[in-house]
Enzyme design. Structure first.
Site, PDB file in Angstrom:
ATOM      1  N   THR A 290      -1.836  11.240  -5.390  1.00  0.00           N
ATOM      2  CA  THR A 290      -1.878  11.715  -6.774  1.00  0.00           C
ATOM      3  C   THR A 290      -3.023  11.070  -7.539  1.00  0.00           C
ATOM      4  O   THR A 290      -3.769  11.735  -8.268  1.00  0.00           O
ATOM      5  CB  THR A 290      -0.548  11.402  -7.477  1.00  0.00           C
ATOM      6  OG1 THR A 290       0.524  11.953  -6.720  1.00  0.00           O
ATOM      7  CG2 THR A 290      -0.523  11.973  -8.884  1.00  0.00           C
TER       8      THR A 290
ATOM      9  N   TYR B  10       6.815  22.295  -7.184  1.00  0.00           N
ATOM     10  CA  TYR B  10       6.778  23.638  -7.793  1.00  0.00           C
ATOM     11  C   TYR B  10       7.842  24.579  -7.238  1.00  0.00           C
ATOM     12  O   TYR B  10       8.504  25.271  -8.006  1.00  0.00           O
ATOM     13  CB  TYR B  10       5.381  24.276  -7.653  1.00  0.00           C
ATOM     14  CG  TYR B  10       5.254  25.591  -8.399  1.00  0.00           C
ATOM     15  CD1 TYR B  10       5.161  25.596  -9.787  1.00  0.00           C
ATOM     16  CD2 TYR B  10       5.245  26.800  -7.728  1.00  0.00           C
ATOM     17  CE1 TYR B  10       5.063  26.795 -10.481  1.00  0.00           C
ATOM     18  CE2 TYR B  10       5.149  28.009  -8.407  1.00  0.00           C
ATOM     19  CZ  TYR B  10       5.060  27.996  -9.789  1.00  0.00           C
ATOM     20  OH  TYR B  10       4.967  29.177 -10.471  1.00  0.00           O
TER      21      TYR B  10
ATOM     22  N   TYR C  29       7.160  10.627   0.134  1.00  0.00           N
ATOM     23  CA  TYR C  29       6.817  10.331  -1.258  1.00  0.00           C
ATOM     24  C   TYR C  29       7.808  11.061  -2.152  1.00  0.00           C
ATOM     25  O   TYR C  29       7.758  12.280  -2.291  1.00  0.00           O
ATOM     26  CB  TYR C  29       5.386  10.788  -1.524  1.00  0.00           C
ATOM     27  CG  TYR C  29       4.820  10.429  -2.875  1.00  0.00           C
ATOM     28  CD1 TYR C  29       5.479   9.575  -3.765  1.00  0.00           C
ATOM     29  CD2 TYR C  29       3.587  10.935  -3.269  1.00  0.00           C
ATOM     30  CE1 TYR C  29       4.930   9.250  -4.983  1.00  0.00           C
ATOM     31  CE2 TYR C  29       3.023  10.628  -4.493  1.00  0.00           C
ATOM     32  CZ  TYR C  29       3.701   9.791  -5.349  1.00  0.00           C
ATOM     33  OH  TYR C  29       3.169   9.469  -6.574  1.00  0.00           O
TER      34      TYR C  29
ATOM     35  N   ARG D 270       7.026  14.506 -10.935  1.00  0.00           N
ATOM     36  CA  ARG D 270       5.944  15.446 -10.675  1.00  0.00           C
ATOM     37  C   ARG D 270       6.380  16.607  -9.792  1.00  0.00           C
ATOM     38  O   ARG D 270       5.911  17.728  -9.954  1.00  0.00           O
ATOM     39  CB  ARG D 270       4.739  14.729 -10.032  1.00  0.00           C
ATOM     40  CG  ARG D 270       3.982  13.826 -10.986  1.00  0.00           C
ATOM     41  CD  ARG D 270       2.784  13.199 -10.295  1.00  0.00           C
ATOM     42  NE  ARG D 270       2.061  12.282 -11.160  1.00  0.00           N
ATOM     43  CZ  ARG D 270       0.975  12.590 -11.866  1.00  0.00           C
ATOM     44  NH1 ARG D 270       0.498  13.829 -11.816  1.00  0.00           N
ATOM     45  NH2 ARG D 270       0.365  11.693 -12.610  1.00  0.00           N
TER      46      ARG D 270
ATOM     47  N   LYS E 201       7.842   6.055  -0.225  1.00  0.00           N
ATOM     48  CA  LYS E 201       7.263   5.603  -1.484  1.00  0.00           C
ATOM     49  C   LYS E 201       8.139   6.199  -2.569  1.00  0.00           C
ATOM     50  O   LYS E 201       8.194   7.419  -2.735  1.00  0.00           O
ATOM     51  CB  LYS E 201       5.826   6.077  -1.648  1.00  0.00           C
ATOM     52  CG  LYS E 201       5.236   5.757  -3.029  1.00  0.00           C
ATOM     53  CD  LYS E 201       3.888   6.408  -3.242  1.00  0.00           C
ATOM     54  CE  LYS E 201       3.373   6.139  -4.659  1.00  0.00           C
ATOM     55  NZ  LYS E 201       2.070   6.808  -4.931  1.00  0.00           N
TER      56      LYS E 201
ATOM     57  N   ILE F 269       2.787   1.130  -3.398  1.00  0.00           N
ATOM     58  CA  ILE F 269       1.555   1.915  -3.418  1.00  0.00           C
ATOM     59  C   ILE F 269       1.148   1.976  -4.880  1.00  0.00           C
ATOM     60  O   ILE F 269       1.782   2.637  -5.692  1.00  0.00           O
ATOM     61  CB  ILE F 269       1.752   3.299  -2.800  1.00  0.00           C
ATOM     62  CG1 ILE F 269       2.112   3.141  -1.309  1.00  0.00           C
ATOM     63  CG2 ILE F 269       0.497   4.153  -2.961  1.00  0.00           C
ATOM     64  CD1 ILE F 269       2.376   4.428  -0.579  1.00  0.00           C
TER      65      ILE F 269
END
Length: 290
Positions: free
Chosen positions: A43, A106, A132, A137, A160, A202
């Site tokens: 990202t 999405y 992740y 997001r 993560k 991270i």
């Protein structure tokens, strides 16, 4: 191998193009500062704005520059299983040590869909996967029970976690065991995350203060919690200011003050506003980073 401070690398731009000279210098700075690993193509790298060729170059060049000195976890996730498999294959072909595979964004898959997605990628490519989980997001949250089922696959080695719920570390440990690698995805809660049993982070902040972030994570790994708290106290203001505008604009501005890259970001991101710039400069001065 996958413990400590992993830097979610920015992608430096100049006049609309990737600044490869600056990128190599940033990576060398990370390694010299004691960073434990690198994460290109995530990202923070503004990957959605990179062309396919640029994304491939970012991953491949990172692996080549690192040269086996520290591990590289390449960002390989997309919101389509087939393309994620292709990116995972590419990361393996250029020598990355693992792939960072984001929960598909999405399209909002169910928990069953998430499990099927990650298992399909893990089945297709013999490269370790770090999941992740970033609900803010991707809009979907990988629940601990689903994570435990994913962890049954030998190619799925860790997570993560950017859910902000540090208690998940304990839930994952109880469901999966202590060997499942748990890396925080949030700088400002990393101390609590590690205290629950996490193995590192991270980090966005590590772009700007790699040595300090590596020292903090090392203190956590060694169980030196007094030193870890002291280091975390010093870094907290930096964590806050680097997210005072959409990331990585504040980080790039900080790096520009250090003469390491331009503050340029790609639309739809814009450079951070003047009040944030003032805060970044002031914080860097207070931490003696300028």
């Amino acid at each position: 191998m996958f413990r400590g401070s992993f830097t979610a690398l920015v992608t430096p731009f100049r006049d609309g193009a990737v600044d490869w000279a600056a990128y190599e210098a940033l990576i060398e700075r990370q390694i010299e500062a004691g960073t434990h690993g690198l994460v290109p193509g995530g990202t923070t790298a503004e990957t959605p704005t990179l062309s396919e060729a640029e994304r491939r170059d970012v991953i491949e060049r990172t692996v080549k520059i690192a040269g086996g000195r520290i591990p590289v976890i390449a960002g390989t996730g997309t919101n389509a299983t087939a393309s994620t498999i292709e990116w995972q294959r590419f990361a393996k072909s250029v020598g990355a040590d693992a792939g960072l595979v984001v929960a598909p964004y999405y399209n909002k898959p169910s928990q069953a869909g998430l499990l099927a997605h990650f298992n399909a990628v893990a089945d297709a490519v013999a490269l370790p996967i770090v999941i992740y989980n970033i609900p803010g997001r991707s809009i979907v949250d990988i629940l601990p029970e689903t994570m435990a089922r994913m962890a049954e696959h030998p190619n799925i080695i860790g997570v993560k976690d950017a859910s902000g719920d540090v208690a998940r570390v304990t839930r994952h440990r109880n469901l999966i065991g202590p060997d499942f690698i748990q890396l925080s995805g949030e700088d400002d809660t990393a101390l609590g995350y590690n205290a629950h049993g996490g193995h590192g982070i991270i980090s966005v902040t590590a772009n700007v203060a790699p040595r300090q972030c590596a020292e903090f994570q090392t203190a956590c790994l060694e169980g030196d919690w007094d030193r870890a708290r002291t280091l975390n106290d010093k870094l907290q203001a930096l964590h806050e200011v680097l997210f005072a505008a959409p990331s990585p604009a504040p980080s790039k501005y900080a790096l520009s003050l250090m003469g390491l890259c331009a503050p340029e970001v790609r639309l739809p991101l814009v450079e951070c506003p003047e009040p944030v710039r003032q805060g970044v400069r002031q914080t860097l001065e207070e931490l003696e980073l300028l």
